[in-house]
Each structure stands twice: as structure tokens, then as C-alpha cells.
Design an enzyme around this catalytic site. Structure first.
Site, short mmCIF file in Angstrom:
data_model
loop_
_atom_site.label_atom_id
_atom_site.label_comp_id
_atom_site.label_asym_id
_atom_site.label_seq_id
_atom_site.Cartn_x
_atom_site.Cartn_y
_atom_site.Cartn_z
N ARG B 326 -21.44 -12.81 -37.02
CA ARG B 326 -22.51 -11.91 -36.58
C ARG B 326 -23.85 -12.29 -37.21
O ARG B 326 -24.91 -12.08 -36.61
CB ARG B 326 -22.16 -10.44 -36.86
CG ARG B 326 -23.12 -9.46 -36.23
CD ARG B 326 -22.63 -8.02 -36.27
NE ARG B 326 -21.76 -7.67 -35.15
CZ ARG B 326 -22.18 -7.17 -33.98
NH1 ARG B 326 -23.46 -6.95 -33.78
NH2 ARG B 326 -21.32 -6.88 -33.03
N GLU B 729 -26.04 0.93 -36.41
CA GLU B 729 -26.48 -0.18 -37.26
C GLU B 729 -27.92 -0.67 -37.02
O GLU B 729 -28.62 -1.00 -37.97
CB GLU B 729 -25.53 -1.37 -37.09
CG GLU B 729 -24.13 -1.12 -37.58
CD GLU B 729 -23.14 -2.15 -37.04
OE1 GLU B 729 -22.88 -2.15 -35.82
OE2 GLU B 729 -22.67 -2.97 -37.83
#
Lengths: 478, 781
Positions: B326, B729
Site C-alpha cells: 500500500r 483512513e
């Protein structure tokens, strides 16, 4: 002598017999009392999730204080009154601060929320220190979810109300609390003594010179919750009337060793405004509501924030052992790391802070990773006289630069008698390197400590020329 | 319809508020009253045992002796467990089977669990745990990235993601700069620490309350440790006092130890490490190093970028593969990179295994490219915002990510333009530079940075969710779903979705705990996916029941299905409206099933990890922030004085909850990049293991001016639940603007002639040292 802890909870008398004296108030609440609204977040008085309000006799009335219940020992509640988050909602109806927290979306995970509610309620009932700017009142309540915005909104709207009326006479006790407990886990018989007079204290400490002296327990509390020390004998000084006295004299201040920060800030700030400002960053409201200046000195920490400032101010200590008293300059009290000039059975009785002579400069700089509620990497204090462009006297002391709070003698010498000029300052800055060999630790590197300490002196110089040198958050949160 | 009024509704219907309403958190009233129950608040069952752990004091060593006899005989001790007492597999890892419940013969980090002791009080258990005699033989230890690099220790082979020929592009670039910097880790500092409470059931089964974001995984791992099938273990979560990724995999060890004690003793058992133990024993955000070599033209347009990322994964694999992936996925952020090569090294160190933390590697990748943007701006003398704008995705042939996903929903240009205008970025930048010329000690800085964050688990199979809805005959609704509530307001959002579906008041919908025997095989509540996945699954369950109800009503009252409608006033059948509760009772009497599961799997996504290409993300979430800071160039002290945020949550399911996520995420990100510093010593011991030494933001750190807005035009182009976007997030990365603004302020010390070397976190020390470095380099230039 009493052996039963008595206090009021929501006005009702509670009696606790046979308790382990190092049981924390939080453990007692969450355990036997099943008041689980009060949370344990850190067990070291840093997060505020365990905030409760304690009321104690104050003249004819009752003074309320927000405290961290995780590092208050249960016997410290003797003779006092307690309010917890469960106190607030009456008949299922939320209190105004609780309702506002709901409406403004002031909670997310909710774990810090009861502590925040109690700090806000303290503001509503004019608890000690709770009238300060919001950022100061709530610096001891950590929230990891909200970013604080909604909580600030709620805090700004808190309306004053009368504190609950409690009758402390039901739990009043003028005798010395004396507890004894068999601690099987640590294999010790633990004794707790709460003398009421300085005479009793002096005698008790002579009789138990190995005892641990407890004042606000903002440090000793951690010896139990973190270091898990057995602590067989504890003597509490917080009920000793004489030690709670704060006298303003023509020479300055006489601060009893049991005077809490919250009760000293105003008087200290009058004499030393910069120190008053620094004290507002020392710990948090909850810590200042319990911790004492005497304790900050007596524990001998190299990073206590009061000693450098008080050394620069020329403070002295009155030490007492039995009936004997002696007075010594504060700087001479700190002998070495972990070692103070204190004989067995001798305790700090009074801190004497002289007035600042007119025209003297007095500056304190506290440097930490976080502005509020953080232990200093470096704390520097500067007391200087400049006459006709010449430095006539300089007393400079630092914390965090050595194993003890310590004067910067070489730096002082580099200043004394020299013109108040850039060249003098630079020479004095360089001299600090011979005063101190700081260490590397989790708070800062040695290099940073040295550089920042030097730069503090430059700031003193620049501030005298009215240059802005502080990022101090203003009371925008007020 | 004669008997439609026969029953009295038990629930008064309030004015209708479904999705898009700013409802409070469903537990808010209990939070403020102290009556919201966390695991440690539950009444302790009779005979409860308390579990404490013995921990490794060595980073890497062979255990030559472990004598637990004094532990066993300590007061109050009932049971001591170590590796040989595990009936099943000695493993509590999520992916690779490499996290041991108890060390066997070797330890791989300080704080690793060696054994557990169960005693009649927590004090007795903790005291007993200290009585173990453990002897070690030291093995070579890698504490940080540098030492792991030197020892070539990795959790997997380095990964490469590339598009175009970055090296060739760099070789022919008109201009080129290189740089490197370090990005610190972060402790989650959830206010409620890790905890589990296990109760034995018959036949060796066990029920476990766990403070976890991933009850299914905790269930499976306990079963594996016990050597029993999954159906023997039930894991339940009512709420967490914060998670942030720290309770995705890290809860398992505590839950497994408690479960094992419960099964072995037949007594309930609670494992609750204190704050210090929690911080020492559990993983954190990965710290990274980033090295860039960027080519660009005089207009600041990137021509090629070669970026090398290195991270400290800790001792075991945990989720580090996906986390580092990620990071790679977010190196582009909002920018089109014409020729790009990203190499990612995942270093194994002898420190606690790092884990998920809000953003999951994304923040580290993103700050790397933002740093590159600032470096290019410094080299060209252009305004950094102008450089950012020139490199945004958009236009012919400029929409392909480094992993070959086409960006189809790019709203970054509009967000940036709106925010730059509303916060007067350009004017303020000029004013700040003027201020800096007149202020010798205090300096200001400003930066506006965008965020584009990919939404979906990049491990495609995780993108599924289940839900379970019961309608009771009084018309009240019980809703369960696979997501967990950690404060983010997931439950109220999903209740709103279900209330909307049935057009009933939110108070009719009750969500209780998440439990593995109601909704099985769930994914972690992570990757910001909670509402997207579980909301859709709940909606699916509601639609199934609604379908049955419509069929029932059409038949019973002889109307067409299109003449049956759920309205806030009740269920309209033909021309009449029946109160909801009464209607449901009718359906029950007619023997209609009033319970249904629901299921959802995210469409369109696929990913090939071997080539690092595909469409890992269903869509992107966007935002932008402009931060202004004031620094003290003599001490390094810093204050964020102002921040303006514009964030895209699509069509918000609940604007109040979303604003809370954005503000909270921003402040948490600010902490990561400023005051939160993890310090390990040379022996691998964490020196910052409590709030006295590890400093998360306090109330005073919040900027005095903080303006947070939802982007009004927001609407998800993909068919997500009510066209909303994930919000958990992405906002954390808005705080990159703070670091960039500090960098701007530091640069002023050298009159912007040199690019500061400012690592993260920008503590006072880091800022002061960066100022000194700039002064020196500017003087020598």
C-alpha cells in the site's frame, strides 16, 4: 488514631476497613464499588481517563479538585468527598455538559469521555484551576479520536452552577490515620500513616526513617502502578496543616512543602511571571491539583521543572528532622543523581522564595516534545541584573542538563561584569559547554540539549530587545 | 385491513432521519454517562483468573534456560503456560504462521511473550511473572532499518512496481535531484488497551470477549491454538476504546492466552496488559526510509522518478507485505508519473512486529511523493502548489497509475482549486514570506497538499461482508453485521442505512455486539471499508426482507407490488398506510420470514501481485489540506496555527460522523509527523512506552483555527452505498501538509536557497537541527 478510611461518595458515607493502603482510588472504584465509568488509560496520571472530583474542607466550605484517580492512594481520600461520572446524570437525565458532549459529537470511542466530562463538570462547579483557558484545563485529558474540536466547543459553553452540597463533618477525623495491611503478593506488612501536625510527622519519620513520604502521589503513585515497589511504610504529608501554609512575606514567599501547585501558581506568578507561565505547563490540571512543589524538590529528579527556576531565584529550603531545623540554599540540596542532602528522618518543611529585585530579568524556558503536559528535555532559568549596560549579577540554572538541577557557574562567570552585548552573550553561550555534559535519551540528544540551552540565553538577550521569540500558543482556545 | 390497528406500537416513530442525517454516535449518551460497557467494565465472573505475561528482555537470543518454578509457587498462581502447553499450533499470526503465542527456544524481539501466568488477582499475576529465571545466549540482532539492510534480513523479496522506463527518463531529464529522508513510526495509543475475557463453555468450547477489529481472525487463531475446529470458539466485540489498526492482528495473542487458560482451568480468564506492556508487546506503524531520484523540466513537470522505500517490519511478517504494497500504491498520490519505478524493501528487524495503522503504509508512500514535490519546487523556485498542480492526474494519457489502474474519478484539481481560493493560499504565502523577512527568530510556513487514497483491501478476497437482520413482531429491528465499532461511528451509519431502507426511525434499529456466531467469516474492520462493505451487506439483508414483505402485502391486500411502499408514516398498501409495527405483526401472522442474512462483495476489483498490476481499488477518496505553522528557530518548538481542510466523502452517510473522522484523522496524522516519536535503544528496548514519554497531541496542539469542510459536490461515481465514500483512513494524510509547512518555515532560515533535510517526526529537535543544517549549507553555498 483511626484505622478506617471514611469518605463521602455522592454525599453518602463510605467506610473501608482493612484496605491495602497502596490500592489506588481507581482500583477501588472499578473493583469493590463497581463504578466502572472511570477508566484506566495509563495508570500514570498522564491521560486523564480516570479523572474524578475530590472535595475537601476549605475554610468553612468545600474546595473541589479534578484528580487522576489512577495515582491517588485510597487513604488519601480519608475525610474527603468524591464525585464520579456516575454522579452526574440524575434520574436518567444527562447533566448539561454530558448533553452538550452528545449534541456536539464530542465522543467517538468514548473511553476518554468520562474523564473529559469530569474535567468539564469541574469547570462548571468552579473546581480548582478549572477557570483557566480551556486548553489549560483539558491538557490532561488525552483523546485519540476526535481531534478535540467538539470538546472545545462544549468547554466554551459550560455554564457555572453550584457545586453539590456535601457535609464533610460526617467523615471528619482530626486524628492520625494509621493503617496496616498484610501484602501477600509483595510479602510485606504495609503501614500507612497520615499525621495531622508537623510535630506528628517529624516524630513518625524519626520512628520510620525508611518510610516513603507521600504528598500528592503524582510520583510515588507510579512507584506502585509502574515500578511495583513494595513500599512497606508510607507517611502522607498531605494532612499536615502547617505544611499546607503559603505565606506572602515582605521578603517573598514561604511555601509549605505540602502546598500543591494549583495553590501556589498565583502567588509565584506575582513574583515571577515567567515562572507562573511555566507552571501552567507543568503536568496538567489534575497533576497540579495533587502535586506539590515540595515533592518536586524532595524527589530529587534531574528533570523536575521547579528546581532550576527556584535555584535561579535564589530559593532556600528549610529541612526538619525531629525538632531540628536547618536552612540551606536549594542548589546545595542536590548532591548527585538520586542523592540529596537529606539525613534519615529529615524532610523538606518549607521552600523560601525571595522576591525578585526590581529591574532584574527573570526568564524560564521549558523545552519538551509537546508543549503541554510533557517532561522537559531542557528547562533553563535565568535571573540577571543589568545596570548601565553591564551585567552585574547572573544566576542561571538548568534541568535536564546533568544528573541534578544545576547552576551554570561558568556561564554566569562569563556574564558577570561584562557589557550586555552580543559578544558577551556568545561567550557565555559557549561557556555552557563547560558547565554541562548532557546525555542522550528518549527525550532529546545531548547535542540538542546543549544547543537549545545555549540558544535560551540568546533568547534572553533578544527578548530584552523586544524581539518575539516564543511560539507559545495564545489563549485562542480560551 | 380491518385488523391493522389491533396492535399498539411499542415504539413511537420519531421524525424520520435516515442516511445523510447528522445523527450522534449511537453510544454517545452512554459514553458521556460512563455507562458504555468496555470489556474491563463487565462484572467479573466468579473464579476469574487474571493473566500476565513473561516477556523477552532480549532482541534476539537463544533461550538457554527458562525456570518457571518460582512463578508457579508465587502467591495466588493457579496456572503457568508456556510453549509446550499449547494443544494446537503455537501461532497467532494473521498470514504466514510466524507469530508465536509463547517463544519456543529462541526470542526475536524484546517484549515477546515467553509464558503466561494465571492468578487470582492481577497484582499476583504481574508479580509472579517477574519471578521467572530466564537465561539467554545472544544472537546477532538488527534493531533498525540500517542494521537489517547490513545483515540483509527481509520478510520477503524486495518488490518492484514500475511503468515506463524511469531510468532512461532520468538519464535524459533536463533537471534532476536526489534526496532521502526518514519517516518515523507511530504507536496507536488507543485509550483502551488490549484486553480479552474468556469464559469456558461445555465440551471444551470457549466464548471470548475481545477488543479486536477482527473477531473472525481471533476466533480462527484461538481455534488453531486449541487444536479445535472454528465452531468451538465464539468471539464477541461490543465496542473498542479505539483501534486505529492496532487491534486488527494484535488482539489475538491476548485472546488466545485467555482462551487457553479458560479451557485448561475451566475458569474464566482475563488478559489485560497495562499500558507499558501493551506498548512494548504490540506492533506499531512502520517507520520508513525513502530515497528519491527525480527528473523534471524547468516548469516543474516530472519526467521520471525512481523511488526506493525501505521499512522496518519487525520480527515477523504480520501484515507487512500488504502494508508495504500500500505504500507503493500511494507513491503517486494525485500525480501522474510518466515514468516510474518503485522498489520496496521490507526489512526484518528484531523489534516488535509492526502492523496495521490507519493508512496502512499509504501515508508513508504519500509523504514520499509530497517530499519530492517540495524538492522539485525548491529546485525550480516555483511555488510548491504550482508544481503540484502541474503534475496532477488529468488530460489525455495522464490517468494511468504506476499499477496500471485508470483513475476514473479524479476530483483533486477541483478540490485543490476550491481550497486554495477559500483559504487564500497565495496571499498568505506572500504574507508569510514577508513576515519571515522581518522576524529573526520566529518563522512561519505554509503548505497545501492533496490526498488520493485507494479504497478496497488490496487482497481482493477480503472485500466481502455479511449482515444479519431480524425484525421482531413489534416492528423493532435487530441488526448485526461483520464490522466492529471502535468509535468511528460504523454502527450508527449502518443503522441509518437500515432505517432508510425500511423508512423507520433510527431508534427502531438496535445494533449490539459483533459476534462470530451471528455473522461468520468476516474481514477485519479495516482499510476504511467498514461502512462500504457492511453497509451494503446490511442493505442487502434489508432488501431481501422488504421483498418478502412486499410480496406478502401485495397478496394479502390484492394490490400490485408497486403499490406497496415503505414510508416514514408506515407501509403504504394501495391507498392505506399501516403503522410499521402493526404491518410487521401482520406479516408474522401470515408466516413470513422476518429474518435474513445479507452479503456483499465489491465488484470490479482484481490485482496481480506478481506483476503489481490491476485494479486493486474500487474507487479513490480525495481531500486537500492547507496548514500554516510557526516555528522557533532557536529551540525548534512549533505550533500549527491554522489548518483548512476540504475533504470528499461522496454523499455523506452521516456528516457529523464524517467530520469527526476527518478532524480526528488530521490531528492523529499531525501527531505522527510532529510530537510522536518512538525511540528504541541499541538493545532493541522501546524507551517510549507510556504517555509520559510518548506524546500524542493534546487539546492545545489543535490549531486555533481549524476549518474542516465536506466537499459539497462529492458523489461517488461508483455504486457504493448511497454514493458515499470511505472516510476512516484518508484524512490522516491531510496532515502531510503540516510537515510540508514546517519544511517551508525551516527553509526560510536559508532564504529558501537550500532544501531542508527534515525527517519525520518533526520534533523540536528535528526542526532545530534542520534549521542549523540549513544555516550551515546556506552559508557555504
Amino acid at each position: 488514631m483511626g484505622a478506617t478510611i471514611r469518605f463521602l461518595l455522592d454525599g453518602q458515607v463510605q467506610e473501608v476497613k482493612g484496605a491495602n493502603p497502596t490500592t489506588t482510588l481507581l482500583e477501588h472504584l472499578r473493583g469493590p464499588m463497581r463504578r466502572t465509568g472511570t477508566k484506566e488509560g495509563c495508570a500514570e496520571g498522564d491521560c486523564g481517563s480516570c479523572t474524578v472530583l475530590v472535595g475537601e474542607a476549605d475554610g468553612e466550605g468545600v474546595a473541589w479538585r479534578a484528580v487522576n484517580s489512577c495515582i491517588q492512594f485510597l487513604p488519601m481520600l480519608h475525610g474527603k468527598a468524591l464525585l464520579t461520572v456516575e454522579t452526574l446524570a440524575k434520574g436518567g437525565e444527562l447533566h448539561a455538559v454530558q448533553q452538550a458532549m452528545v449534541e456536539k459529537h464530542g465522543s467517538q470511542c468514548g473511553f476518554c469521555t468520562p474523564g473529559i466530562v469530569m474535567s468539564l463538570y469541574g469547570r462548571a462547579i468552579a473546581a480548582k484551576g478549572a477557570a483557566a483557558p480551556v486548553g489549560e484545563v483539558l491538557a490532561g485529558n488525552l483523546c485519540r479520536c476526535t481531534g478535540y474540536g467538539p470538546i472545545i466547543e462544549v468547554a466554551k459553553g459550560v455554564e457555572a452552577e453550584a457545586a453539590p452540597v456535601v457535609d464533610l463533618s460526617a467523615v471528619r477525623d482530626e486524628t492520625m490515620l494509621s493503617l496496616s495491611f498484610e501484602d501477600e503478593v509483595h510479602g510485606v506488612t504495609r503501614t500507612w500513616l497520615s499525621p495531622r501536625t508537623v510535630e506528628e510527622l517529624a516524630q513518625a519519620y524519626l520512628a520510620h526513617p525508611d518510610a516513603t513520604i507521600v504528598a500528592g502521589a503524582t510520583d510515588v503513585g507510579l512507584w506502585v502502578t509502574k515500578l511495583r515497589k513494595p513500599l512497606p511504610t508510607l507517611i502522607s504529608v498531605s494532612e499536615v496543616a502547617e505544611l499546607k501554609a503559603l505565606e506572602e512575606t515582605s521578603e517573598g514567599l514561604r511555601i509549605g512543602a505540602g502546598v500543591r501547585y494549583v495553590d501556589a501558581i498565583e502567588a509565584v506568578a506575582k513574583l515571577y511571571p515567567d515562572l507562573g507561565q511555566m507552571m501552567r505547563r507543568l503536568g496538567s490540571t489534575q497533576v497540579r491539583n495533587s502535586g506539590t512543589i515540595g515533592g518536586n524538590i524532595a524527589n530529587g529528579s534531574p528533570i523536575g521543572d521547579m528546581p532550576p527556576a527556584l535555584i535561579a531565584a535564589g530559593a532556600t529550603l528549610v529541612l526538619r528532622r525531629g525538632a531540628e531545623r536547618r536552612e540551606l540554599p536549594l542548589e546545595d540540596f542536590f548532591l548527585d543523581y538520586g542523592k540529596q542532602d537529606r539525613r534519615p528522618g529529615e524532610f523538606v518543611e518549607t521552600v523560601i522564595v525571595p522576591k525578585l529585585d526590581a529591574g532584574r530579568i527573570f526568564k524560564v524556558f521549558k523545552l519538551s516534545k509537546r508543549f503541554d503536559q510533557d517532561i522537559s528535555a531542557v528547562c533553563g532559568a535565568f535571573c540577571m541584573a543589568v545596570e548601565d549596560g553591564v551585567v552585574t549579577d547572573a544566576r542561571i540554572a538548568f534541568g535536564g542538563m546533568a544528573g541534578t538541577p544545576k547552576r551554570a557557574k561558568a556561564c554566569e562567570a562569563a556574564l558577570a561584569g561584562k557589557p550586555w552585548a552580543e559578544a558577551t552573550i556568545e561567550a557565555a553561550m559557549a561557556a555552557l559547554d563547560s558547565d554541562y555534559t548532557p546525555m542522550n535519551d528518549m527525550r532529546a540528544s545531548a547535542a540538542y540539549r546543549s544547543l537549545a540551552a545555549r540558544n535560551m540565553l540568546r533568547k534572553v538577550f533578544l527578548e530584552r530587545q523586544d524581539v518575539e521569540t516564543r511560539v507559545t500558543p495564545e489563549s485562542a482556545l480560551g | 385491513m380491518a385488523d391493522s390497528a389491533a396492535t399498539t406500537p411499542v415504539i413511537e416513530t420519531a421524525p424520520f432521519q435516515g442516511v445523510h442525517a447528522a445523527l450522534p454516535h449511537d453510544s454517545a449518551a452512554r459514553h458521556v454517562a460512563g455507562s458504555a460497557v468496555y470489556i474491563d467494565d463487565m462484572p467479573e465472573p466468579a473464579g476469574l483468573l487474571h493473566v500476565a505475561f513473561g516477556m523477552s528482555t532480549k532482541a534476539h537470543a537463544k533461550i538457554t534456560r527458562m525456570d518457571l518454578s518460582a512463578v508457579r509457587t508465587a502467591p495466588g498462581v493457579v496456572l503457568v503456560l508456556s510453549a509446550e502447553d499449547i494443544p494446537g499450533e503455537n501461532d497467532v499470526s494473521p498470514v504466514i504462521h510466524d507469530d508465536k503465542l509463547f517463544a519456543a527456544d529462541e526470542v526475536y524481539c524484546v517484549g515477546q511473550s515467553l509464558f503466561a501466568v494465571a492468578a487470582t488477582s492481577i497484582a499476583a499475576a504481574r508479580a509472579a511473572a517477574t519471578k521467572a529465571v530466564v537465561e539467554y545466549e545472544d544472537l546477532p540482532a538488527a534493531i533498525d532499518i540500517a542494521s537489517a539492510r547490513a545483515m540483509d534480513l527481509k520478510i520477503e523479496a524486495s518488490q518492484r512496481m514500475a511503468r515506463g522506463d524511469a531510468r532512461a527518463a532520468l538519464a535524459t531529464s533536463p533537471r534532476r535531484v536526489q534526496g532521502r529522508f526518514a519517516i518515523g513510526g507511530q504507536d496507536h495509543f488507543y485509550l483502551e488497551g488490549q484486553i480479552a475475557l474468556a469464559t469456558p463453555r461445555e465440551d471444551g468450547d470457549v466464548h471470548v470477549w475481545s477488543s479486536t477489529q477482527h473477531p473472525t481472525e481471533v476466533q480462527h487463531l484461538i481455534a488453531r491454538v486449541l487444536g479445535r475446529p472454528d465452531h468451538c470458539v465464539t468471539v464477541e466485540v461490543r465496542r473498542m476504546g479505539g483501534g486505529f489498526g492496532g487491534k486488527e492482528t494484535q488482539a489475538s495473542l491476548f485472546a488466545a492466552a485467555a482462551a487457553l487458560v479458560a479451557v485448561k482451568t475451566g475458569r474464566p480468564a482475563k488478559a489485560r496488559p497495562d499500558r507499558d506492556e501493551d506498548m512494548v508487546m504490540t506492533g506499531k506503524r512502520h517507520d520508513f526510509e525513502a530515497a528519491y531520484d527525480v527528473g523534471f523540466d524547468d516548469d516543474g513537470r516530472l519526467t521520471g522518478l525512481s523511488l526506493e522505500l525501505a521499512s522496518r517490519c519487525g520480527a515477523t511478517t504480520d501484515l507487512s507485505m500488504a502494508i508495504n504494497d500500500r505504500a507503493m500504491f500511494h507513491v503517486d498520490n494525485t500525480y501522474f508519473l510518466p515514468a516510474i519505478e518503485i522498489v520496496s524493501h521490507r526489512y526484518r528487524t528484531h523489534t516488535v512486529s509492526n502492523t496495521a495503522f490507519r493508512g496502512f503504509g499509504g501515508p508513508q508512500g504519500m509523504i514520499a511523493i509530497e517530499r519530492v514535490m517540495d524538492a522539485v519546487a525548491a529546485a525550480t523556485g516555483l511555488d510548491p502548489l504550482e508544481v503540484r498542480r502541474r503534475n496532477l492526474y488529468g488530460g489525455e494519457g495522464r490517468n494511468l497509475t504506476p499499477y496500471h489502474q485508470v483513475v476514473e474519478d479524479n476530483v483533486a484539481p477541483q478540490l485543490i482549486d476550491e481550497l486554495a481560493a477559500s483559504c487564500a493560499y497565495e496571499t498568505r504565502r506572500r504574507e508569510i514570506e514577508a513576515f519571515n523577512r522581518s522576524s529573526p527568530v520566529l518563522k512561519k510556513g505554509i503548505a497545501l497538499t492533496p490526498v488520493k487514497f485507494g479504497i478496497s483491501f488490496t487482497t481482493t478476497f477480503l472485500n466481502q461482508a455479511g449482515a444479519l437482520i431480524h425484525l421482531y413482531v413489534d416492528g423493532s429491528i435487530m441488526l448485526n453485521h461483520g464490522g466492529t465499532e471502535m468509535g468511528q461511528g460504523l454502527n450508527v451509519k449502518i443503522a441509518q442505512i437500515v432505517a432508510q431502507a425500511f423508512q423507520v426511525g433510527i431508534e427502531r434499529v438496535k445494533i449490539t455486539s459483533t459476534v462470530t456466531d451471528k455473522v461468520p467469516n468476516t474481514s477485519a474492520t479495516a482499510a476504511s471499508s467498514g461502512a462500504d462493505l457492511n453497509g451494503m451487506a446490511a442493505l442487502n439483508a434489508a432488501e431481501t426482507i422488504k421483498g418478502r414483505l412486499v410480496e406478502f402485502a401485495a397478496k394479502k391486500w390484492s394490490v400490485g407490488p408497486d403499490e406497496v411502499a415503505f414510508t416514514p408514516a408506515g407501509v403504504r398498501v394501495g391507498t392505506e398506510t399501516i403503522e410499521f409495527g402493526a404491518f410487521i405483526r401482520q406479516a408474522y401472522l401470515a408466516r413470513v420470514s422476518l429474518s435474513s442474512t445479507g452479503y456483499y462483495a465489491t465488484p470490479k476489483i482484481h490485482y496481480d501481485r506478481a506483476t503489481h498490476t490491476g485494479r486493486p481499488f474500487y474507487y479513490f477518496a480525495y481531500g486537500a489540506a492547507c496548514s500554516e505553522v510557526l516555528i522557533d528557530t532557536l529551540t525548534g518548538e512549533m505550533k500549527v496555527t491554522r489548518a483548512d481542510i476540504l475533504h470528499d466523502v461522496g454523499k455523506s452517510l452521516n456528516p457529523a460522523i464524517d467530520l469527526g473522522q476527518i478532524e480526528g484523522g488530521f490531528i492523529q496524522g499531525m501527531g505522527w509527523l510532529t510530537t510522536e516519536e518512538l525511540v528504541f535503544d541499541a538493545q532493541g528496548r522501546l524507551r517510549t512506552h507510556a504517555p509520559s514519554t510518548y506524546k500524542i497531541p493534546t487539546i492545545g496542539d489543535r490549531p486555533a483555527h481549524l476549518d474542516v469542510r465536506l466537499w459539497k459536490a462529492g458523489r461517488n461515481v461508483e455504486a457504493t452505498v448511497h454514493r458515499s465514500k470511505a472516510v476512516g483512513e484518508p484524512p490522516l494524510m491531510l496532515a502531510i501538509s503540516v510537515h510540508s509547512a514546517i519544511n517551508h518555515a525551516v527553509a526560510s532560515v536559508g532564504d529558501y536557497a537550500v532544501f531542508p533535510q527534515l525527517d519525520a517526526p518533526a520534533t523540536p529537535e528535528a526542526i532545530l537541527m534542520a534549521c542549523e543544517d540549513v544555516r550551515t549549507r546556506a552559508k557555504n553555498a
